[in-house]
Scaffold this active site. Structure first.
Site, mmCIF file in Angstrom:
data_model
loop_
_atom_site.group_PDB
_atom_site.id
_atom_site.type_symbol
_atom_site.label_atom_id
_atom_site.label_comp_id
_atom_site.label_asym_id
_atom_site.label_seq_id
_atom_site.Cartn_x
_atom_site.Cartn_y
_atom_site.Cartn_z
ATOM 1 N N GLY A 190 0.831 -1.202 0.000
ATOM 2 C CA GLY A 190 0.000 0.000 0.000
ATOM 3 C C GLY A 190 0.857 1.240 0.000
ATOM 4 O O GLY A 190 1.021 1.919 -1.012
ATOM 5 N N ARG A 191 1.455 1.527 1.164
ATOM 6 C CA ARG A 191 2.292 2.710 1.326
ATOM 7 C C ARG A 191 3.390 2.777 0.255
ATOM 8 O O ARG A 191 3.669 3.842 -0.291
ATOM 9 C CB ARG A 191 2.928 2.679 2.714
ATOM 10 C CG ARG A 191 3.761 3.907 3.069
ATOM 11 C CD ARG A 191 4.607 3.640 4.323
ATOM 12 N NE ARG A 191 3.847 3.014 5.385
ATOM 13 C CZ ARG A 191 3.205 3.674 6.340
ATOM 14 N NH1 ARG A 191 3.258 4.997 6.373
ATOM 15 N NH2 ARG A 191 2.536 3.027 7.281
ATOM 16 N N TYR A 213 1.255 9.551 14.942
ATOM 17 C CA TYR A 213 2.454 8.720 15.090
ATOM 18 C C TYR A 213 3.716 9.524 15.392
ATOM 19 O O TYR A 213 4.797 8.942 15.457
ATOM 20 C CB TYR A 213 2.717 7.938 13.798
ATOM 21 C CG TYR A 213 1.584 7.129 13.258
ATOM 22 C CD1 TYR A 213 0.981 6.125 14.016
ATOM 23 C CD2 TYR A 213 1.114 7.328 11.958
ATOM 24 C CE1 TYR A 213 -0.051 5.364 13.504
ATOM 25 C CE2 TYR A 213 0.084 6.566 11.430
ATOM 26 C CZ TYR A 213 -0.495 5.586 12.208
ATOM 27 O OH TYR A 213 -1.513 4.831 11.697
ATOM 28 N N CYS A 256 -7.881 23.563 16.841
ATOM 29 C CA CYS A 256 -7.725 23.876 18.266
ATOM 30 C C CYS A 256 -7.238 22.661 19.049
ATOM 31 O O CYS A 256 -7.953 22.103 19.897
ATOM 32 C CB CYS A 256 -9.053 24.390 18.830
ATOM 33 S SG CYS A 256 -9.492 26.015 18.204
ATOM 34 N N GLU A 257 -6.043 22.231 18.745
ATOM 35 C CA GLU A 257 -5.357 21.149 19.453
ATOM 36 C C GLU A 257 -3.875 21.479 19.464
ATOM 37 O O GLU A 257 -3.302 21.828 18.421
ATOM 38 C CB GLU A 257 -5.543 19.801 18.731
ATOM 39 C CG GLU A 257 -6.950 19.285 18.671
ATOM 40 C CD GLU A 257 -7.343 18.506 19.919
ATOM 41 O OE1 GLU A 257 -6.464 18.258 20.769
ATOM 42 O OE2 GLU A 257 -8.536 18.157 20.033
#
Length: 406
Positions: free
Chosen positions: A267-268, A308, A334-335
């Site tokens: 996939g990646r 991650y 807002c994190e």
């Protein structure tokens, strides 16, 4: 010097489609797929693109045109494969929690194989297949208890992980599956993790699985295929990634004279470095302890850094002869965890375009509407041509299913 995707300058794409914007190179997609085909040519593998990495219909369609099979983990991903012209007969249905509705959908569509991951799933697929009067082709995903040496969130081959059937229980699970009248056992599967940068865990997993293949054959359960999953890593920063040619040679040597069709589920490594996220600087904020480059992309567009602590290379699209600064590159959500890069030295100012590299995998596919933000548009570039492959979401689309309930 201005950055290009193939023959198209990124500023042209920003002008045409706005930002944030996912941009993919079609030639990079093709080259990555053909690299697998070439490296494993002696084994004539079925390469099944892992749709979870990036489920855009146009990307699926492109891989289908190259002859790819598909690895899916939900009924929704199967629907995408079918809508994009993918071949159900070359599609492997993986995943730990398949519902009866999903199993029925897949059986009626004619998928190649179900990768089963537990005794209850064996029983469920038997139940649905019997009700439909069909025979389900199946394999078992076996957990070889091999340390993939990757991030714990994407390690899937240890005893503590939720995936697969424990190695010690695999023979009994196969015996149970062999007793089911509506199941046809055709293979064995393992997948030990994602973003693997060391070849040795992949080879060790293959060795352990082949021991099990021989034990099954001794009991009269003869398998048609060996599915080694995916997991081969890509370069995000300075990683040494496995050489596909060396991996292929190792697998070929291990398989030896066994009559096994090889299946791979990358996939990646097919889409990761084929895509980038284009974003624009909103503000540069200088602080006593930390500087911040505020951009219009955020963790809802690219979750990997926040989830991650993943690294993505970030650079100016049109480098300027101005003093660089060291800053965190952050979005407007807002994190505190809304960051795309930490402590990056970059020369940029308000209005500049930045490019976030290696964002083709687990970027758009993990995007959300957090803070009521619309999901980004996506573009596919082919030489000097480009086309929109996903329109930018609108607020009306975002709220449609709720407005209907007011």
């Amino acid at each position: 010097m201005t950055l290009f995707c193939e023959q198209v300058p990124y500023p042209r794409l920003a002008e045409a489609f706005g930002t944030p914007l996912y941009v993919y190179s079609q030639s990079a997609l093709t080259e990555a797929f053909e690299h697998y085909q070439t490296a494993f040519a002696e084994l004539s593998p079925l390469v099944c693109y892992a749709v979870k990495a990036n489920g855009n219909l146009s990307i699926i369609k492109h891989f289908a045109s190259l002859g790819s099979g598909f690895d899916i983990v939900s009924g929704g991903e199967l629907a995408r494969v079918l809508a994009a012209g993918g071949d159900a007969a070359k599609t492997i249905f993986s995943g730990v929690g398949k519902s009866e509705a999903e199993i029925e959908f897949a059986l009626n569509a004619g998928v190649k194989c179900f990768n089963m991951e537990s005794i209850p799933e064996i029983d469920r697929i038997q139940k649905v297949a019997a009700r439909l009067g069909k025979t389900a082709s199946v394999s078992l995903r076996v957990n070889p208890d091999v340390d993939a040496k990757t991030h714990p969130y994407i390690s899937t081959g240890l005893k503590a992980n939720k995936f697969g059937i424990a190695y010690a229980d695999a023979l009994e699970a196969y015996r149970h599956a062999a007793q089911q009248p509506n199941l046809k056992i055709i293979g064995i599967d393992c997948h030990i993790g994602s973003q693997l940068t060391d070849l040795s865990p992949l080879v060790e997993a293959c060795e352990r699985i082949l021991i099990l293949v021989d034990a099954l054959a001794a009991e009269g359960i003869v398998l048609e295929h060996l599915d080694l999953g995916g997991g081969v890593g890509i370069v995000y920063q300075d990683e040494d990634v496995p050489d596909l040619g060396a991996y292929a040679q190792a697998v070929q040597k291990l398989i030896g004279t066994r009559r096994l069709k090889l299946i791979l589920e990358p996939g990646r490594s097919l889409v990761g470095n084929a895509g980038a996220l284009l974003t624009r600087v909103e503000f540069v904020k200088y602080g006593e302890e930390k500087n911040f480059v505020m951009v219009d992309a955020a963790m809802n567009d690219l979750m990997r850094p926040a989830l991650y602590d993943a690294y993505h290379h970030i650079e100016a699209v049109e480098p300027k002869n101005i003093a660089p600064l060291t800053a965190n590159i952050v979005g407007p959500i807002c994190e505190t965890g809304d960051f795309l890069g930490k402590d990056r030295t970059i020369a940029c100012e308000e209005g500049d375009l930045l490019l976030i590299r290696s964002a083709g995998a687990y970027g758009a596919s993990m995007a959300s509407n957090y803070n009521a933000r619309n999901r980004a548009a996506e573009v596919l570039v082919d030489g000097n041509e480009y086309r929109l492959i996903r329109r930018r979401e609108t607020l009306e689309q975002q709220m449609a299913n709720e407005l209907a309930c007011l």
